[in-house]
Design a protein around this motif. Structure first.
Motif, PDB file in Angstrom:
ATOM      1  N   GLU A   1       0.793  -1.285   0.043  1.00 21.00           N
ATOM      2  CA  GLU A   1       0.041  -0.040   0.063  1.00 21.00           C
ATOM      3  C   GLU A   1       0.931   1.410   0.109  1.00 21.00           C
ATOM      4  O   GLU A   1       0.458   2.391  -0.392  1.00 21.00           O
ATOM      5  CB  GLU A   1      -0.806  -0.156   1.289  1.00 21.00           C
ATOM      6  CG  GLU A   1      -0.036   0.080   2.479  1.00 21.00           C
ATOM      7  CD  GLU A   1      -0.890  -0.114   3.656  1.00 21.00           C
ATOM      8  OE1 GLU A   1      -2.118   0.675   3.540  1.00 21.00           O
ATOM      9  OE2 GLU A   1      -0.727  -0.666   4.897  1.00 21.00           O
ATOM     10  N   HIS A   2       2.088   1.090   0.376  1.00 24.50           N
ATOM     11  CA  HIS A   2       2.966   2.293   0.501  1.00 24.50           C
ATOM     12  C   HIS A   2       3.688   2.449  -0.958  1.00 24.50           C
ATOM     13  O   HIS A   2       4.349   3.424  -1.134  1.00 24.50           O
ATOM     14  CB  HIS A   2       4.081   2.162   1.501  1.00 24.50           C
ATOM     15  CG  HIS A   2       3.548   1.735   2.723  1.00 24.50           C
ATOM     16  ND1 HIS A   2       2.506   2.593   3.373  1.00 24.50           N
ATOM     17  CD2 HIS A   2       3.820   0.777   3.707  1.00 24.50           C
ATOM     18  CE1 HIS A   2       2.020   2.094   4.629  1.00 24.50           C
ATOM     19  NE2 HIS A   2       3.108   1.088   4.695  1.00 24.50           N
ATOM     20  N   ILE A   3       3.706   1.538  -1.674  1.00 25.97           N
ATOM     21  CA  ILE A   3       4.457   1.828  -3.156  1.00 25.97           C
ATOM     22  C   ILE A   3       4.370   2.940  -3.775  1.00 25.97           C
ATOM     23  O   ILE A   3       5.063   3.622  -4.125  1.00 25.97           O
ATOM     24  CB  ILE A   3       4.454   0.326  -3.883  1.00 25.97           C
ATOM     25  CG1 ILE A   3       5.352  -0.766  -3.077  1.00 25.97           C
ATOM     26  CG2 ILE A   3       5.333   0.648  -5.234  1.00 25.97           C
ATOM     27  CD1 ILE A   3       5.136  -2.153  -3.692  1.00 25.97           C
ATOM     28  N   ALA A   4       3.013   3.181  -4.131  1.00 24.38           N
ATOM     29  CA  ALA A   4       2.628   4.302  -5.196  1.00 24.38           C
ATOM     30  C   ALA A   4       2.926   5.582  -4.453  1.00 24.38           C
ATOM     31  O   ALA A   4       3.504   6.487  -5.046  1.00 24.38           O
ATOM     32  CB  ALA A   4       1.003   4.184  -5.170  1.00 24.38           C
ATOM     33  N   ARG A   5       3.184   5.630  -3.187  1.00 22.89           N
ATOM     34  CA  ARG A   5       3.468   6.921  -2.519  1.00 22.89           C
ATOM     35  C   ARG A   5       4.585   7.107  -2.427  1.00 22.89           C
ATOM     36  O   ARG A   5       5.340   8.289  -2.006  1.00 22.89           O
ATOM     37  CB  ARG A   5       2.579   6.845  -1.225  1.00 22.89           C
ATOM     38  CG  ARG A   5       2.710   8.338  -0.405  1.00 22.89           C
ATOM     39  CD  ARG A   5       2.338   8.157   1.070  1.00 22.89           C
ATOM     40  NE  ARG A   5       2.918   9.233   2.026  1.00 22.89           N
ATOM     41  CZ  ARG A   5       3.045   9.007   3.288  1.00 22.89           C
ATOM     42  NH1 ARG A   5       2.484   7.835   3.712  1.00 22.89           N
ATOM     43  NH2 ARG A   5       3.573   9.938   3.937  1.00 22.89           N
ATOM     44  N   ALA A   6       5.433   6.112  -2.227  1.00 24.38           N
ATOM     45  CA  ALA A   6       6.990   6.315  -1.798  1.00 24.38           C
ATOM     46  C   ALA A   6       7.818   7.096  -2.919  1.00 24.38           C
ATOM     47  O   ALA A   6       7.302   6.785  -4.379  1.00 24.38           O
ATOM     48  CB  ALA A   6       7.415   4.845  -1.750  1.00 24.38           C
ATOM     49  N   THR A   7       8.737   7.440  -2.712  1.00 25.38           N
ATOM     50  CA  THR A   7       9.826   8.128  -3.915  1.00 25.38           C
ATOM     51  C   THR A   7      10.531   7.133  -4.282  1.00 25.38           C
ATOM     52  O   THR A   7      11.465   7.452  -5.387  1.00 25.38           O
ATOM     53  CB  THR A   7      10.451   9.281  -3.307  1.00 25.38           C
ATOM     54  OG1 THR A   7      11.113   8.953  -2.102  1.00 25.38           O
ATOM     55  CG2 THR A   7       9.495  10.387  -2.863  1.00 25.38           C
ATOM     56  N   THR A   8      10.476   6.088  -3.842  1.00 25.44           N
ATOM     57  CA  THR A   8      11.648   4.954  -4.563  1.00 25.44           C
ATOM     58  C   THR A   8      11.561   4.722  -5.948  1.00 25.44           C
ATOM     59  O   THR A   8      10.402   4.390  -6.191  1.00 25.44           O
ATOM     60  CB  THR A   8      11.514   3.476  -3.554  1.00 25.44           C
ATOM     61  OG1 THR A   8      11.736   4.040  -2.388  1.00 25.44           O
ATOM     62  CG2 THR A   8      12.516   2.576  -4.001  1.00 25.44           C
ATOM     63  N   CYS A   9      12.517   4.578  -6.681  1.00 29.28           N
ATOM     64  CA  CYS A   9      12.353   4.186  -8.077  1.00 29.28           C
ATOM     65  C   CYS A   9      12.830   2.754  -7.993  1.00 29.28           C
ATOM     66  O   CYS A   9      13.976   2.103  -7.695  1.00 29.28           O
ATOM     67  CB  CYS A   9      13.736   4.927  -8.889  1.00 29.28           C
ATOM     68  SG  CYS A   9      13.999   4.094 -10.469  1.00 29.28           S
TER      69      CYS A   9
END
Lengths: 187, 372
Positions: free
Chosen positions: B235-243
């Motif tokens: 659930e956090h992936i879309a919000r995260a800035t990680t590439c």
């Protein structure tokens, strides 16, 4: 003239040496998410009563600001960097993975932070995040009340035998890896 | 294409271990008492097919997203936006490996595309290259993987630390991840290993963190998207800035559900086998789970008779049915050609052989040469 299909040179910089490190492993349980925790105290004496004096893991921190911004933690520069890197967020609000008493949002004064730790279920002791291999057999959590951590695991208040005035879970871990049990991720 | 016996190097075990292939002896995984010889023309056939198949797969992924068919390929609904967004941005991709059936005479046939988390990388890029230098110095091999990986990392977004993640307690994955770190470092980027299970989430900053609480800006994850998408942190992936590398659109490319889409878009293509989402009248077919790895839960059927199968945990996500293409036999060995892609370019190949027509995780890696 035929064009070669191969690399001209194949050199490695560290892989062969790195294989000597194989076998290093964590003794945390992969079945359970771990949470990094930290307790906060009104005085150095209270902190050391909970964590001991000899390791020097209690450190002074700045007071929380009036709007509840996350204070700079004396033993947690990266947390401060995160807060500074994201000034638009209310890092002091007691949401998400930050649990426990509302010391950030209330702007309460507190001055000392205990070590950042997680509960090592195999050892049955808190284990340091900052110092590899460091455990706390003399901490309040180890003094006959370690099971109380289970009661606060979901974000309750510090254990009854603690002198802490606040408690936070700064980083949630273990939320990835559920699919990897029992086999390779590759193919 | 020929399989022939050859004398192993007397010190090959020490050499393989020095190169980092710590598991070479597990079930005789690495075999150098034989090798495969290809002509240049055969390799060029494989190379051309690899380039064309990769382009076709990229087109098929776009079609799947545009037509809203991600669910048909077993992609969970929670990942649909992630996939579509990563495709729209054309997020950076590092590599993939086609598994091809090839007998040296007929066109290579696509069996599947390991586009998300292919392993066998160190042995393909490094170990078989050094084997060739030792046993046939001056000959050729379809293998520019090492050069192309380093060059590709130089094109990766960002300039800072690249985290490389694999699961704990899996040596093969650790070795693959560590080799990738080697290529990252040689490309001039610092790298760090983080175990998938140790990745942290900092809610307030919206960042994934390593165990030192350093933000993970660029993450190569040797951990498939369909597993990421089912984990608690999904659930956090879309919000995260990680590439994320590989990007989310690789989830589509690595689903075997893409095989029927390819056949739909490119019917009768010489490098494809007929494939469908249902048995569709096929009497000789391979039934493959969408997300199976290393042959797990694959069944081979001919005229209602089960020819071979491998067990495993996959299948709940659905199956595809692909016309049966038995691997060629070379003296009781069934080789499958792994054709590597780095970026969008063919970059080399490897041969893994089994004594069963299903290539499994018990297969053997056998090096190859190009000699006319």
């Amino acid at each position: 003239m035929q064009t070669k299909k191969r690399s001209d040179r194949v050199g490695l910089v560290f892989l062969g040496a790195a294989t000597a490190l194989l076998g290093a492993c964590s003794n945390t349980s992969d079945e359970e998410a771990i949470e990094v925790r930290q307790d906060f105290y009104a005085s150095l004496a209270d902190c050391e009563a909970d964590w001991g004096e000899s390791l020097g893991d209690c450190s002074a921190i700045r007071e929380a600001t009036a709007n509840g911004q996350l204070p700079q933690l004396g033993n947690n520069d990266s947390a401060a960097a995160l807060a500074n890197a994201n000034p638009g967020s209310n890092t002091g609000s007691n949401t998400g993975t930050s649990t426990g008493s509302s010391i950030y949002s209330s702007g309460s004064s507190y001055r000392y932070a205990g070590p950042r730790y997680y509960w090592d279920r195999l050892a049955g002791l808190p284990r340091s995040i900052e110092v590899p291999g460091r455990i706390y057999p003399n901490s309040y959590l180890a003094r006959g009340a370690s099971q109380s951590l289970g009661n606060t695991h979901a974000g309750g208040v510090p254990a009854a035998n603690s002198r802490a005035i606040g408690h936070s879970v700064s980083v949630a871990r273990g939320g990835f890896g559920g699919g990897g049990r029992g086999g390779s991720s590759g193919g | 294409m020929e399989r022939f016996a050859i004398a192993p190097r007397p010190d090959h075990q020490q050499k393989l271990e020095a190169q980092g292939l710590s598991f070479h002896a597990w079930d005789d995984y690495w075999r150098e008492d034989a090798c495969y010889r290809f002509t240049l023309a055969q390799v060029e056939d494989i190379e051309a097919a690899t380039a064309e198949l990769h382009a076709m797969c990229k087109h098929a992924v776009r079609v799947v997203v545009a037509q809203g068919r991600l669910g048909q390929l077993g992609i969970p609904a929670a990942m649909h936006d992630l996939v579509a967004d990563s495709l729209r941005r054309d997020d950076f991709s590092l590599y993939g490996r086609f598994d091809l059936a090839f007998d040296g005479r007929s066109p290579p046939k696509l069996l599947e595309y390991n586009a998300d988390t292919p392993t066998s990388l160190l042995e393909s890029a490094v170990c078989q290259w050094h084997w060739m230098e030792d046993v046939r110095p001056g000959t050729d091999q379809f293998n520019s993987l090492h050069d192309k990986l380093i060059a590709r990392w130089r094109q990766a977004p960002g300039t800072g630390l690249v985290h490389v993640a694999c699961i704990k307690d899996n040596e093969e994955d650790w070795v693959c991840a560590s080799y990738l770190r080697d290529t990252i470092e040689q490309a001039g980027r610092p790298s760090a290993l983080v175990y998938v299970e140790d990745i942290g989430w900092h809610e307030d900053s919206g960042q994934f963190l390593d165990l030192d609480n350093q933000p993970i800006d660029t993450l190569f994850k040797l951990y498939p998207w369909e597993w990421l998408g089912a984990d608690a942190f999904a659930e956090h992936i879309a919000r995260a800035t990680t590439c994320f590398i590989e990007p989310a659109w690789k989830a589509v490319m690595s689903s075997k559900g893409l095989l029927p889409i390819l056949w739909e878009l490119y019917p009768e293509h010489p490098n494809l086998l007929p494939a469908y989402f249902a048995q569709s009248g096929l009497t000789q077919y391979a039934r493959k789970p969408f997300f199976s790895r290393e042959g797990a839960n694959v069944q081979l059927w001919r005229d209602a008779k089960l020819l071979a199968e491998d067990t495993g945990p996959y299948g709940q996500e659905g199956f595809v049915y692909q016309a049966l293409c038995l691997l060629p036999e070379f003296g009781g060995h069934y080789p499958v050609v792994g054709a590597w892609v780095v970026g969008d370019e063919p970059a080399g190949m490897c041969v893994r052989e089994d004594i069963s027509p299903i290539t499994t995780n018990m297969s053997h890696f056998v090096p190859h040469l190009i000699e006319d």
